[in-house]
Design a protein around this motif. Structure first.
Motif, mmCIF file in Angstrom:
data_model
loop_
_atom_site.group_PDB
_atom_site.id
_atom_site.type_symbol
_atom_site.label_atom_id
_atom_site.label_comp_id
_atom_site.label_asym_id
_atom_site.label_seq_id
_atom_site.Cartn_x
_atom_site.Cartn_y
_atom_site.Cartn_z
ATOM 1 N N GLY A 33 137.417 -96.170 -19.384
ATOM 2 C CA GLY A 33 138.309 -96.986 -20.218
ATOM 3 C C GLY A 33 138.155 -98.365 -20.379
ATOM 4 N N LEU A 34 138.594 -98.907 -21.535
ATOM 5 C CA LEU A 34 138.428 -100.310 -21.810
ATOM 6 C C LEU A 34 139.674 -100.681 -21.949
ATOM 7 C CD1 LEU A 34 136.032 -98.920 -24.064
ATOM 8 C CD2 LEU A 34 135.520 -101.340 -24.085
ATOM 9 N N ASP A 35 139.905 -102.194 -21.746
ATOM 10 C CA ASP A 35 141.323 -102.619 -21.650
ATOM 11 C C ASP A 35 141.882 -102.815 -22.956
ATOM 12 O OD1 ASP A 35 139.407 -104.799 -22.210
ATOM 13 O OD2 ASP A 35 140.464 -105.949 -20.827
ATOM 14 N N TYR A 36 141.784 -102.157 -24.158
ATOM 15 C CA TYR A 36 142.329 -102.275 -25.247
ATOM 16 C C TYR A 36 143.545 -101.396 -25.282
ATOM 17 C CZ TYR A 36 143.004 -101.588 -30.212
ATOM 18 O OH TYR A 36 143.617 -101.748 -31.514
ATOM 19 N N PRO A 37 144.716 -101.899 -26.099
ATOM 20 C CA PRO A 37 144.634 -103.248 -26.917
ATOM 21 C C PRO A 37 144.981 -104.444 -25.888
ATOM 22 C CG PRO A 37 146.865 -101.899 -26.993
ATOM 23 C CD PRO A 37 145.914 -101.062 -26.224
ATOM 24 N N ARG A 38 144.126 -105.485 -26.208
ATOM 25 C CA ARG A 38 144.469 -106.765 -25.524
ATOM 26 C C ARG A 38 145.500 -107.319 -26.288
ATOM 27 N NH1 ARG A 38 138.597 -108.819 -27.952
ATOM 28 N NH2 ARG A 38 139.910 -107.610 -29.395
ATOM 29 N N PRO A 39 146.057 -108.603 -25.375
ATOM 30 C CA PRO A 39 147.411 -108.980 -26.074
ATOM 31 C C PRO A 39 147.281 -109.565 -27.577
ATOM 32 C CG PRO A 39 146.902 -110.101 -23.734
ATOM 33 C CD PRO A 39 145.499 -108.927 -24.280
ATOM 34 N N GLU A 40 145.876 -110.214 -27.883
ATOM 35 C CA GLU A 40 145.938 -110.625 -29.401
ATOM 36 C C GLU A 40 146.090 -109.366 -30.215
ATOM 37 O OE1 GLU A 40 141.660 -110.922 -27.583
ATOM 38 O OE2 GLU A 40 143.797 -111.183 -26.847
ATOM 39 N N ASP A 41 145.669 -108.259 -29.947
ATOM 40 C CA ASP A 41 145.767 -106.958 -30.747
ATOM 41 C C ASP A 41 146.957 -106.627 -30.819
ATOM 42 O OD1 ASP A 41 142.593 -106.770 -30.781
ATOM 43 O OD2 ASP A 41 142.791 -105.814 -28.750
ATOM 44 N N ILE A 42 147.683 -106.745 -29.795
ATOM 45 C CA ILE A 42 149.094 -106.142 -29.779
ATOM 46 C C ILE A 42 150.021 -106.975 -30.804
ATOM 47 C CG2 ILE A 42 151.479 -105.799 -28.262
ATOM 48 C CD1 ILE A 42 149.395 -104.927 -26.116
ATOM 49 N N THR A 43 149.731 -108.174 -30.566
ATOM 50 C CA THR A 43 150.231 -109.144 -31.370
ATOM 51 C C THR A 43 150.076 -109.231 -32.591
ATOM 52 O OG1 THR A 43 150.468 -111.180 -29.509
ATOM 53 C CG2 THR A 43 150.771 -111.901 -31.795
ATOM 54 N N ARG A 44 148.798 -108.909 -33.276
ATOM 55 C CA ARG A 44 148.438 -108.820 -34.439
ATOM 56 C C ARG A 44 149.177 -107.460 -35.177
ATOM 57 N NH1 ARG A 44 145.526 -105.233 -35.878
ATOM 58 N NH2 ARG A 44 144.226 -104.924 -34.073
ATOM 59 N N ALA A 45 149.203 -106.402 -34.377
ATOM 60 C CA ALA A 45 149.509 -105.119 -34.828
ATOM 61 C C ALA A 45 151.347 -105.251 -34.936
ATOM 62 C CB ALA A 45 149.358 -103.984 -33.834
ATOM 63 N N LYS A 46 151.959 -106.120 -34.253
ATOM 64 C CA LYS A 46 153.258 -106.253 -34.186
ATOM 65 C C LYS A 46 153.587 -106.790 -35.501
ATOM 66 C CE LYS A 46 155.354 -106.680 -30.476
ATOM 67 N NZ LYS A 46 156.166 -107.334 -28.888
ATOM 68 N N THR A 47 152.517 -108.058 -35.693
ATOM 69 C CA THR A 47 153.144 -108.772 -37.014
ATOM 70 C C THR A 47 152.836 -107.984 -38.181
ATOM 71 O OG1 THR A 47 152.050 -110.909 -35.773
ATOM 72 C CG2 THR A 47 152.143 -110.834 -38.214
ATOM 73 N N GLU A 48 151.901 -107.021 -38.253
ATOM 74 C CA GLU A 48 151.888 -106.259 -39.378
ATOM 75 C C GLU A 48 152.486 -104.867 -39.411
ATOM 76 O OE1 GLU A 48 147.482 -105.223 -39.204
ATOM 77 O OE2 GLU A 48 146.968 -107.468 -39.410
ATOM 78 N N GLY A 49 153.490 -104.939 -38.220
ATOM 79 C CA GLY A 49 154.102 -103.590 -38.106
ATOM 80 C C GLY A 49 153.556 -102.271 -38.164
ATOM 81 N N VAL A 50 152.489 -102.319 -37.207
ATOM 82 C CA VAL A 50 151.745 -100.992 -36.892
ATOM 83 C C VAL A 50 151.562 -100.877 -35.520
ATOM 84 C CG1 VAL A 50 150.625 -100.997 -39.149
ATOM 85 C CG2 VAL A 50 149.385 -102.260 -37.191
ATOM 86 N N ASP A 51 151.047 -99.780 -34.839
ATOM 87 C CA ASP A 51 150.785 -99.475 -33.726
ATOM 88 C C ASP A 51 149.357 -99.568 -33.505
ATOM 89 O OD1 ASP A 51 149.971 -98.237 -31.010
ATOM 90 O OD2 ASP A 51 151.320 -96.422 -31.516
ATOM 91 N N PRO A 52 148.695 -100.475 -32.571
ATOM 92 C CA PRO A 52 147.356 -100.891 -32.590
ATOM 93 C C PRO A 52 146.639 -100.016 -31.958
ATOM 94 C CG PRO A 52 148.962 -101.972 -30.655
ATOM 95 C CD PRO A 52 149.813 -101.119 -31.393
ATOM 96 N N GLY A 53 147.277 -98.757 -31.395
ATOM 97 C CA GLY A 53 146.347 -97.918 -30.749
ATOM 98 C C GLY A 53 146.281 -98.047 -29.219
ATOM 99 N N GLY A 54 145.405 -96.968 -28.767
ATOM 100 C CA GLY A 54 144.944 -97.404 -27.480
ATOM 101 C C GLY A 54 144.063 -96.301 -26.768
ATOM 102 N N ASP A 55 143.925 -96.215 -25.682
ATOM 103 C CA ASP A 55 143.029 -95.252 -24.954
ATOM 104 C C ASP A 55 141.605 -95.240 -25.597
ATOM 105 O OD1 ASP A 55 144.569 -94.163 -23.328
ATOM 106 O OD2 ASP A 55 145.734 -92.748 -24.547
#
Length: 177
Positions: free
Chosen positions: A106-128
């Motif tokens: 497993g990779l440590d995705y989403p990273r904090p910057e991915d979560i922030t970007r997704a939150k700004t865009e109103g989407v789920d960044p995904g995971g796993d």
């Protein structure tokens, strides 16, 4: 006739001597692949455009393999379900020996910057997001062609076993376009 027989005998002796010299003094077999002598790797580089994974230790490549990516491989992952494989620097944060895809790292995705970007865009960044083998439902003999994952990096089961043996938690993973 005697001259031809002498030439033929000389040729046979020369070929015999040449074969003996080649067997005793010719090139030696190559050393075993570095992956057989290295205990673990410290970097996995995934080049999406080349569909290639290179595992290295101290800057020396020890293992290289072709990969399958998400079903929409161009570009960085933006949200859950987009079929893209994320790009950037990650690390291996978990190992799953009971994965639905043979073995998985497993990779440590989403990273904090991915979560922030997704939150700004109103989407789920995904995971796993994982580096994994083939679906268990297909058995060990099948390797799916093309880009078929939801955003993970897939290799054959045999390759996954070699990678699994070399990759500890904390290993850096760089995914380039």
């Amino acid at each position: 006739m005697i001259r031809r027989l002498s030439l033929l005998t000389g040729l046979i002796l020369a070929l015999g001597f040449g074969w003996w010299a080649w067997q005793n003094y010719g090139p030696r077999p190559e050393a075993p692949p570095l992956a057989d002598t290295v205990q673990h790797v410290d970097l996995i580089l995934i080049e999406k455009s080349a569909k290639r994974l290179t595992a290295s230790r101290d800057g020396i490549a020890v293992l290289q393999m072709q990969v399958s990516l998400g079903f929409a491989p161009l570009g960085d992952k933006q949200h859950e379900g987009d079929g893209k494989t994320p790009e950037g620097l990650f690390s291996i944060n978990r190992r799953n020996p009971r994965s639905s895809f043979h073995l998985s790292l497993g990779l440590d995705y989403p990273r904090p910057e991915d979560i922030t970007r997704a939150k700004t865009e109103g989407v789920d960044p995904g995971g796993d997001i994982f580096i994994h083998g083939q679906p268990n439902s297909l058995g060990d003999m099948v390797t799916l062609p093309g880009d078929w994952t939801d955003g993970c990096i897939a290799v054959s089961n045999e390759q996954m076993e070699r990678l699994w043996a070399l990759v500890p938690i904390g290993t850096t993973v760089e995914i380039r376009p």
